[in-house]
Design a protein around this motif. Sequence first.
Motif, PDB file in Angstrom:
ATOM      1  N   VAL A 120       0.844  -1.191   0.000  1.00 24.26           N
ATOM      2  CA  VAL A 120       0.000   0.000   0.000  1.00 24.26           C
ATOM      3  C   VAL A 120       0.879   1.242   0.000  1.00 24.26           C
ATOM      4  O   VAL A 120       1.845   1.337   0.766  1.00 24.26           O
ATOM      5  CB  VAL A 120      -0.947   0.019   1.229  1.00 24.26           C
ATOM      6  N   VAL A 121       0.510   2.212  -0.861  1.00 21.51           N
ATOM      7  CA  VAL A 121       1.150   3.529  -0.899  1.00 21.51           C
ATOM      8  C   VAL A 121       0.085   4.573  -0.618  1.00 21.51           C
ATOM      9  O   VAL A 121      -0.963   4.589  -1.276  1.00 21.51           O
ATOM     10  CB  VAL A 121       1.824   3.799  -2.256  1.00 21.51           C
ATOM     11  N   TYR A 122       0.349   5.433   0.366  1.00 21.31           N
ATOM     12  CA  TYR A 122      -0.588   6.490   0.761  1.00 21.31           C
ATOM     13  C   TYR A 122       0.034   7.819   0.375  1.00 21.31           C
ATOM     14  O   TYR A 122       1.038   8.240   0.963  1.00 21.31           O
ATOM     15  CB  TYR A 122      -0.847   6.426   2.264  1.00 21.31           C
ATOM     16  N   ALA A 123      -0.538   8.489  -0.642  1.00 23.44           N
ATOM     17  CA  ALA A 123      -0.047   9.778  -1.112  1.00 23.44           C
ATOM     18  C   ALA A 123      -0.974  10.875  -0.617  1.00 23.44           C
ATOM     19  O   ALA A 123      -2.149  10.923  -0.994  1.00 23.44           O
ATOM     20  CB  ALA A 123       0.032   9.797  -2.639  1.00 23.44           C
ATOM     21  N   SER A 124      -0.440  11.742   0.233  1.00 23.20           N
ATOM     22  CA  SER A 124      -1.242  12.811   0.816  1.00 23.20           C
ATOM     23  C   SER A 124      -0.831  14.147   0.213  1.00 23.20           C
ATOM     24  O   SER A 124       0.352  14.513   0.235  1.00 23.20           O
ATOM     25  CB  SER A 124      -1.059  12.844   2.343  1.00 23.20           C
ATOM     26  N   GLY A 125      -1.790  14.864  -0.332  1.00 26.27           N
ATOM     27  CA  GLY A 125      -1.535  16.193  -0.857  1.00 26.27           C
ATOM     28  C   GLY A 125      -2.004  17.286   0.071  1.00 26.27           C
ATOM     29  O   GLY A 125      -1.766  18.469  -0.196  1.00 26.27           O
ATOM     30  N   GLU A 126      -2.692  16.921   1.140  1.00 25.58           N
ATOM     31  CA  GLU A 126      -3.230  17.912   2.070  1.00 25.58           C
ATOM     32  C   GLU A 126      -2.447  17.984   3.378  1.00 25.58           C
ATOM     33  O   GLU A 126      -2.500  18.980   4.073  1.00 25.58           O
ATOM     34  CB  GLU A 126      -4.704  17.594   2.371  1.00 25.58           C
ATOM     35  N   GLU A 127      -1.757  16.913   3.731  1.00 26.48           N
ATOM     36  CA  GLU A 127      -1.042  16.859   4.994  1.00 26.48           C
ATOM     37  C   GLU A 127       0.397  16.422   4.762  1.00 26.48           C
ATOM     38  O   GLU A 127       0.693  15.726   3.784  1.00 26.48           O
ATOM     39  CB  GLU A 127      -1.713  15.865   5.958  1.00 26.48           C
ATOM     40  N   ALA A 128       1.277  16.841   5.652  1.00 28.77           N
ATOM     41  CA  ALA A 128       2.650  16.375   5.607  1.00 28.77           C
ATOM     42  C   ALA A 128       2.728  14.961   6.150  1.00 28.77           C
ATOM     43  O   ALA A 128       1.824  14.480   6.838  1.00 28.77           O
ATOM     44  CB  ALA A 128       3.548  17.318   6.419  1.00 28.77           C
ATOM     45  N   SER A 129       3.843  14.285   5.852  1.00 30.86           N
ATOM     46  CA  SER A 129       4.010  12.910   6.313  1.00 30.86           C
ATOM     47  C   SER A 129       3.988  12.825   7.833  1.00 30.86           C
ATOM     48  O   SER A 129       3.473  11.864   8.411  1.00 30.86           O
ATOM     49  CB  SER A 129       5.323  12.334   5.773  1.00 30.86           C
ATOM     50  N   ALA A 130       4.527  13.871   8.504  1.00 29.60           N
ATOM     51  CA  ALA A 130       4.539  13.864   9.964  1.00 29.60           C
ATOM     52  C   ALA A 130       3.122  13.901  10.529  1.00 29.60           C
ATOM     53  O   ALA A 130       2.836  13.254  11.549  1.00 29.60           O
ATOM     54  CB  ALA A 130       5.348  15.052  10.487  1.00 29.60           C
ATOM     55  N   GLN A 131       2.210  14.635   9.889  1.00 29.67           N
ATOM     56  CA  GLN A 131       0.825  14.687  10.356  1.00 29.67           C
ATOM     57  C   GLN A 131       0.140  13.338  10.186  1.00 29.67           C
ATOM     58  O   GLN A 131      -0.632  12.912  11.049  1.00 29.67           O
ATOM     59  CB  GLN A 131       0.061  15.773   9.594  1.00 29.67           C
ATOM     60  N   VAL A 132       0.411  12.659   9.081  1.00 24.95           N
ATOM     61  CA  VAL A 132      -0.178  11.336   8.867  1.00 24.95           C
ATOM     62  C   VAL A 132       0.368  10.358   9.903  1.00 24.95           C
ATOM     63  O   VAL A 132      -0.365   9.512  10.440  1.00 24.95           O
ATOM     64  CB  VAL A 132       0.099  10.847   7.438  1.00 24.95           C
ATOM     65  N   ARG A 133       1.660  10.465  10.224  1.00 28.29           N
ATOM     66  CA  ARG A 133       2.233   9.578  11.234  1.00 28.29           C
ATOM     67  C   ARG A 133       1.624   9.841  12.607  1.00 28.29           C
ATOM     68  O   ARG A 133       1.389   8.911  13.386  1.00 28.29           O
ATOM     69  CB  ARG A 133       3.749   9.780  11.294  1.00 28.29           C
ATOM     70  N   MET A 134       1.357  11.119  12.939  1.00 27.66           N
ATOM     71  CA  MET A 134       0.722  11.434  14.218  1.00 27.66           C
ATOM     72  C   MET A 134      -0.656  10.797  14.307  1.00 27.66           C
ATOM     73  O   MET A 134      -1.041  10.261  15.353  1.00 27.66           O
ATOM     74  CB  MET A 134       0.634  12.952  14.396  1.00 27.66           C
ATOM     75  N   ARG A 135      -1.409  10.857  13.216  1.00 28.51           N
ATOM     76  CA  ARG A 135      -2.729  10.230  13.220  1.00 28.51           C
ATOM     77  C   ARG A 135      -2.598   8.715  13.364  1.00 28.51           C
ATOM     78  O   ARG A 135      -3.385   8.077  14.067  1.00 28.51           O
ATOM     79  CB  ARG A 135      -3.486  10.575  11.940  1.00 28.51           C
ATOM     80  N   ALA A 136      -1.627   8.134  12.681  1.00 26.11           N
ATOM     81  CA  ALA A 136      -1.428   6.696  12.782  1.00 26.11           C
ATOM     82  C   ALA A 136      -1.073   6.285  14.212  1.00 26.11           C
ATOM     83  O   ALA A 136      -1.548   5.259  14.708  1.00 26.11           O
ATOM     84  CB  ALA A 136      -0.334   6.250  11.811  1.00 26.11           C
ATOM     85  N   GLN A 137      -0.263   7.082  14.899  1.00 31.10           N
ATOM     86  CA  GLN A 137       0.065   6.767  16.291  1.00 31.10           C
ATOM     87  C   GLN A 137      -1.152   6.883  17.190  1.00 31.10           C
ATOM     88  O   GLN A 137      -1.352   6.078  18.097  1.00 31.10           O
ATOM     89  CB  GLN A 137       1.184   7.693  16.770  1.00 31.10           C
ATOM     90  N   ARG A 138      -1.981   7.890  16.926  1.00 33.55           N
ATOM     91  CA  ARG A 138      -3.187   8.053  17.738  1.00 33.55           C
ATOM     92  C   ARG A 138      -4.146   6.895  17.533  1.00 33.55           C
ATOM     93  O   ARG A 138      -4.855   6.482  18.462  1.00 33.55           O
ATOM     94  CB  ARG A 138      -3.870   9.378  17.381  1.00 33.55           C
TER      95      ARG A 138
END
Length: 455
Positions: A120-138
Amino acid sequence: MAKSTNTFVCQSCGTSTTKWSGRCEACGAWNTIVEEAPLASGPSGKTLGASRGRAVKLSDLSSKEAPPPRTACGIGELDRVLGGGLVPGSAVLVGGDPGIGKSTLLLQAAAAFANAGLSVVYASGEEASAQVRMRAQRLGLADAPVRLAAETNLRDILTTLEAEKPALAIVDSIQTMWADNVDSAPGSVSQVRAAAHELTSFAKRRNTAVIMVGHVTKDGQIAGPRVVEHMVDTVLYFEGERGHQFRILRSVKNRFGPADEIGVFEMTGAGLSEVGNPSALFLSERGTPQPGSVVFSGIEGTRPVLVEFQALVAPTPHSQPRRSVVGWDGGRLAMILAVLEARCGIPFAGMDVYLNVAGGMRVGEPAADLAVAAALLSAREDVALPPETVVFGEISLSGALRPVSQTENRLKEAQKLGFSTAILPQGSKATNADGMTLSTMADLAAVVGEVFGAG
């Protein structure tokens, strides 16, 4: 004299020439050159011109093909809406209001599919990778084997996908992507159409499933041209009221499964949790029967769902009465009020009318007409229906009640949750309603007189 646009093509090697000859100069074959007309008339820059393509292999309708393989992620409600799982090479478009939980749902889905064995590849154009990682940790998904990319350049994203060859690519969102060959700003109609076309073509060409997130307008429709919805295989809407914890994932188009299927989720502090029995959840806060409260047994896709309609009728202090609707069609409410007044003699002039579907559910089928009319009459006459009663049926402009489809499934779901009485149209097919009392009505006037004693 007009110049002929016909070409001469060798039937052995396919070489095209401007004049006929007995022997092909390319392959040396004799008497193989045949004159062919162009595919389209007109200049080659504006039409197909004289150039020909390759012949496509044809098959008949009796050809048998194996059904497309599916990969289930383990999130039962998402697999249900997708039609049983994710199909390789499919293009899925997901829309919803801002902040409703689209990114949360797709991150959970990406982790579930990755844990199921897909790359799986998740390409985010609205958020930085750090924000996606924070959500994943939560959400407790930090260990999921999902690869992230924060990019908006469509060419770079497609190049990366060509190199990585993932089984699933998630693009969040299509409005932030921009193609460098289109002279317009990201999010414009041209950019959205071009990005959707390129991503869908990549999905079919490389057999990679692509999930795209789309923004919605203030009317709740996916923003941009409707050609994007025609282009993809599946269109999903993520619905729900911001003040409620329930979220509805609704399929409005699905080439690989039933349309109008729904999946029910509950928003919690740890993300979205699936709801296996939505009827019990929608009716969980229903206590003592109150005037204006009616339970409707509906069908969403292949699933029967029980929801509560709540109505309030009060004298208006204004010259123009208010008609406020949440979760149902306002035009259909006006029709029900007109039928009650014209066919049953129940006036609502000078009264404010408020109608709400409890739990943030949105109902669209005509089978809810009778439940809405019963809720309005109950609120106006200040008479509560018995707590174990469900109501469903379609109302015509003449006031007659028309049977609806899947009556047995509706009654079975109601009986499962403890309901023992049903008010439904006359002529409904209900052969397996053992243990339930069925009150069949021919028209709306019978409901007004027998159930409420009004009119």
